[in-house]
Structures are given as structure tokens and as C-alpha cells.
Design a protein around this motif. Structure first.
Motif, PDB file in Angstrom:
ATOM      1  N   ASP A   1      -6.089  -3.063  -1.338  1.00  0.00           N
ATOM      2  CA  ASP A   1      -7.168  -3.526  -0.298  1.00  0.00           C
ATOM      3  C   ASP A   1      -8.496  -3.563  -1.384  1.00  0.00           C
ATOM      4  OD1 ASP A   1      -5.745  -4.701   1.663  1.00  0.00           O
ATOM      5  OD2 ASP A   1      -4.930  -2.652   2.069  1.00  0.00           O
ATOM      6  N   GLY A   2      -8.557  -2.951  -2.303  1.00  0.00           N
ATOM      7  CA  GLY A   2      -9.941  -3.022  -2.788  1.00  0.00           C
ATOM      8  C   GLY A   2     -10.687  -1.843  -2.574  1.00  0.00           C
ATOM      9  N   LEU A   3     -10.136  -0.667  -1.832  1.00  0.00           N
ATOM     10  CA  LEU A   3     -10.892   0.466  -1.546  1.00  0.00           C
ATOM     11  C   LEU A   3     -11.163   1.461  -3.162  1.00  0.00           C
ATOM     12  CD1 LEU A   3     -11.706   2.565   0.478  1.00  0.00           C
ATOM     13  CD2 LEU A   3      -9.337   3.689   0.407  1.00  0.00           C
ATOM     14  N   PRO A   4     -12.263   1.762  -3.116  1.00  0.00           N
ATOM     15  CA  PRO A   4     -12.458   2.450  -4.481  1.00  0.00           C
ATOM     16  C   PRO A   4     -11.984   3.919  -4.565  1.00  0.00           C
ATOM     17  CG  PRO A   4     -14.481   1.223  -3.663  1.00  0.00           C
ATOM     18  CD  PRO A   4     -13.529   1.375  -2.437  1.00  0.00           C
TER      19      PRO A   4
ATOM     20  N   ALA B   1     -11.830  -7.503   7.317  1.00  0.00           N
ATOM     21  CA  ALA B   1     -12.310  -7.304   6.368  1.00  0.00           C
ATOM     22  C   ALA B   1     -13.409  -6.142   6.356  1.00  0.00           C
ATOM     23  CB  ALA B   1     -12.566  -8.569   5.299  1.00  0.00           C
ATOM     24  N   ARG B   2     -13.541  -5.351   5.238  1.00  0.00           N
ATOM     25  CA  ARG B   2     -14.744  -4.585   5.082  1.00  0.00           C
ATOM     26  C   ARG B   2     -15.244  -4.726   3.741  1.00  0.00           C
ATOM     27  NH1 ARG B   2     -14.409   1.265   7.798  1.00  0.00           N
ATOM     28  NH2 ARG B   2     -12.458   0.730   7.423  1.00  0.00           N
ATOM     29  N   PRO B   3     -16.383  -4.370   3.677  1.00  0.00           N
ATOM     30  CA  PRO B   3     -17.088  -4.627   2.182  1.00  0.00           C
ATOM     31  C   PRO B   3     -16.363  -3.057   1.717  1.00  0.00           C
ATOM     32  CG  PRO B   3     -18.729  -5.057   3.690  1.00  0.00           C
ATOM     33  CD  PRO B   3     -17.466  -4.688   4.668  1.00  0.00           C
ATOM     34  N   SER B   4     -16.233  -2.970   0.505  1.00  0.00           N
ATOM     35  CA  SER B   4     -15.698  -1.808  -0.088  1.00  0.00           C
ATOM     36  C   SER B   4     -16.174  -1.461  -1.471  1.00  0.00           C
ATOM     37  CB  SER B   4     -14.172  -1.668  -0.173  1.00  0.00           C
ATOM     38  OG  SER B   4     -13.586  -2.723  -1.061  1.00  0.00           O
ATOM     39  N   ARG B   5     -17.179  -2.174  -1.809  1.00  0.00           N
ATOM     40  CA  ARG B   5     -17.907  -1.912  -3.189  1.00  0.00           C
ATOM     41  C   ARG B   5     -18.472  -0.283  -3.001  1.00  0.00           C
ATOM     42  NH1 ARG B   5     -15.865  -3.425  -7.134  1.00  0.00           N
ATOM     43  NH2 ARG B   5     -17.860  -3.027  -8.207  1.00  0.00           N
ATOM     44  N   PRO B   6     -18.438   0.242  -4.030  1.00  0.00           N
ATOM     45  CA  PRO B   6     -18.870   1.589  -3.918  1.00  0.00           C
ATOM     46  C   PRO B   6     -20.551   1.846  -3.251  1.00  0.00           C
ATOM     47  CG  PRO B   6     -17.841   1.411  -6.139  1.00  0.00           C
ATOM     48  CD  PRO B   6     -18.066   0.010  -5.322  1.00  0.00           C
TER      49      PRO B   6
ATOM     50  N   PHE C   1     -14.802  10.994 -15.268  1.00  0.00           N
ATOM     51  CA  PHE C   1     -14.451  10.284 -14.269  1.00  0.00           C
ATOM     52  C   PHE C   1     -14.154   8.888 -14.450  1.00  0.00           C
ATOM     53  CE2 PHE C   1     -18.854  10.085 -13.580  1.00  0.00           C
ATOM     54  CZ  PHE C   1     -19.260   8.972 -12.955  1.00  0.00           C
ATOM     55  N   THR C   2     -13.325   8.391 -13.738  1.00  0.00           N
ATOM     56  CA  THR C   2     -13.132   6.863 -13.625  1.00  0.00           C
ATOM     57  C   THR C   2     -12.732   6.190 -12.360  1.00  0.00           C
ATOM     58  OG1 THR C   2     -12.086   4.956 -14.868  1.00  0.00           O
ATOM     59  CG2 THR C   2     -10.688   6.814 -14.012  1.00  0.00           C
ATOM     60  N   PHE C   3     -12.944   5.102 -12.078  1.00  0.00           N
ATOM     61  CA  PHE C   3     -12.475   4.345 -10.906  1.00  0.00           C
ATOM     62  C   PHE C   3     -11.484   3.473 -11.013  1.00  0.00           C
ATOM     63  CE2 PHE C   3     -16.926   5.674  -9.726  1.00  0.00           C
ATOM     64  CZ  PHE C   3     -16.671   6.334  -8.115  1.00  0.00           C
ATOM     65  N   LEU C   4     -10.820   3.096  -9.936  1.00  0.00           N
ATOM     66  CA  LEU C   4      -9.791   2.183  -9.783  1.00  0.00           C
ATOM     67  C   LEU C   4      -9.818   1.798  -8.191  1.00  0.00           C
ATOM     68  CD1 LEU C   4      -6.480   3.685  -9.000  1.00  0.00           C
ATOM     69  CD2 LEU C   4      -7.941   5.185 -10.287  1.00  0.00           C
ATOM     70  N   ALA C   5      -8.914   0.780  -8.046  1.00  0.00           N
ATOM     71  CA  ALA C   5      -9.014   0.072  -6.501  1.00  0.00           C
ATOM     72  C   ALA C   5      -7.610   0.603  -6.021  1.00  0.00           C
ATOM     73  CB  ALA C   5      -9.545  -1.028  -6.464  1.00  0.00           C
TER      74      ALA C   5
ATOM     75  N   SER D   1       0.927  -1.321  -0.053  1.00  0.00           N
ATOM     76  CA  SER D   1      -0.022   0.192  -0.112  1.00  0.00           C
ATOM     77  C   SER D   1       0.713   1.192   0.118  1.00  0.00           C
ATOM     78  CB  SER D   1      -1.118  -0.077   1.252  1.00  0.00           C
ATOM     79  OG  SER D   1      -1.964  -0.903   1.150  1.00  0.00           O
ATOM     80  N   LYS D   2       2.051   1.203   0.901  1.00  0.00           N
ATOM     81  CA  LYS D   2       2.905   2.222   0.703  1.00  0.00           C
ATOM     82  C   LYS D   2       3.360   2.578  -0.673  1.00  0.00           C
ATOM     83  CE  LYS D   2       7.270   3.796   2.633  1.00  0.00           C
ATOM     84  NZ  LYS D   2       8.526   3.370   3.513  1.00  0.00           N
TER      85      LYS D   2
END
Length: 129
Positions: free
Chosen positions: A120-123, A66-71, A113-117, A20-21
Motif C-alpha cells: 500500500d506504499g507504507l514506507p 487513502a492516506r498520504p504515505s510519503r516519508p 539504511f534503505t527504504f522500500l514500500a 499484504s499478508k
């Protein structure tokens, strides 16, 4: 009346600190302000700067749940960064093998705009200025 001045920081807990760093510094280009290891918590805390304005705190903890991270999951929906050129931002992160969604148009502002993750899957959203 309460007067909020600005967003002070955003805290993110990651599962793989080094990965992540690397993502937040090398891929997204955030600047490291401070990095500390807190032995009593077996936890890193990495303070990152976004264009000198806002700060992201990246934390590592042993075995975070874990935490759900879907938008559309309840809670924080996503983290959005303003970019000058969404296509250039996409090309940059794609160069690090980071996948992005197709470009969309905001129906109210007409902005792209666009999305990526993150790792850890954070949008994460890139929103064109």
C-alpha cells in the motif's frame, strides 16, 4: 511519571489483505501469531510477530480511505526494522520483485539504511545494526 515498557504493537490497515499478508509473512518473514475474520466488520485481523519481540496487527476493512504515505507526510513517517546486513536484506526482498532505494548512510551514526514500500506504499526502512 509515566513508565512505558516497550512498543506493544503497530497497527496497519491494508487495501488488499492477501497481498499484504503475503508481503509481511513471505517477503519480510514475520511469523503469524493469530488470524481472525470479524464478520460484523467484514475485516481480517492478522497478528504478526517480529523476532518474538514486537507485534504488527494487519487489518483489512472494506474501502479504507487513502492516506498520504510519503516519508515527509504528517503522521507516522515510516516503519523501521533493524537488520544485520542491509545488502543481504535488499537482496532478499529484491528476490520478490520488491524495489528498494539506494543505500544511504545515517549522517549521525554512520549506519547504513534503505527504504522500500509495502503493497500500500507504507514506507519501510531497513536499518543496519
Amino acid at each position: 511519571m509515566l513508565k512505558l515498557n516497550r512498543v506493544h504493537h503497530i497497527a496497519i490497515i491494508c487495501t488488499d489483505y492477501e497481498r499484504s499478508k503475503q508481503f509481511y509473512t513471505d517477503v519480510l518473514g514475520l511469523t503469524i501469531v493469530r488470524e481472525v475474520y470479524r464478520e460484523e466488520r467484514r475485516s481480517y485481523k492478522l497478528d504478526l510477530e517480529v523476532s518474538g519481540l514486537y507485534q504488527i496487527e494487519l487489518f483489512s476493512f472494506p474501502d479504507p480511505p487513502a492516506r498520504p504515505s510519503r516519508p515527509e507526510a504528517a503522521g507516522l513517517r515510516h516503519l523501521a526494522f533493524e537488520v544485520d546486513d542491509v545488502e543481504a536484506a535488499i537482496a532478499h526482498v529484491n528476490g520478490f520483485d520488491v524495489a528498494t532505494e539506494p543505500i544511504r548512510i545515517d549522517e549521525f551514526t554512520g549506519k547504513r539504511f534503505t527504504f522500500l514500500a509495502d503493497p500500500d506504499g507504507l514506507p519501510i526502512e531497513f536499518y543496519e545494526r
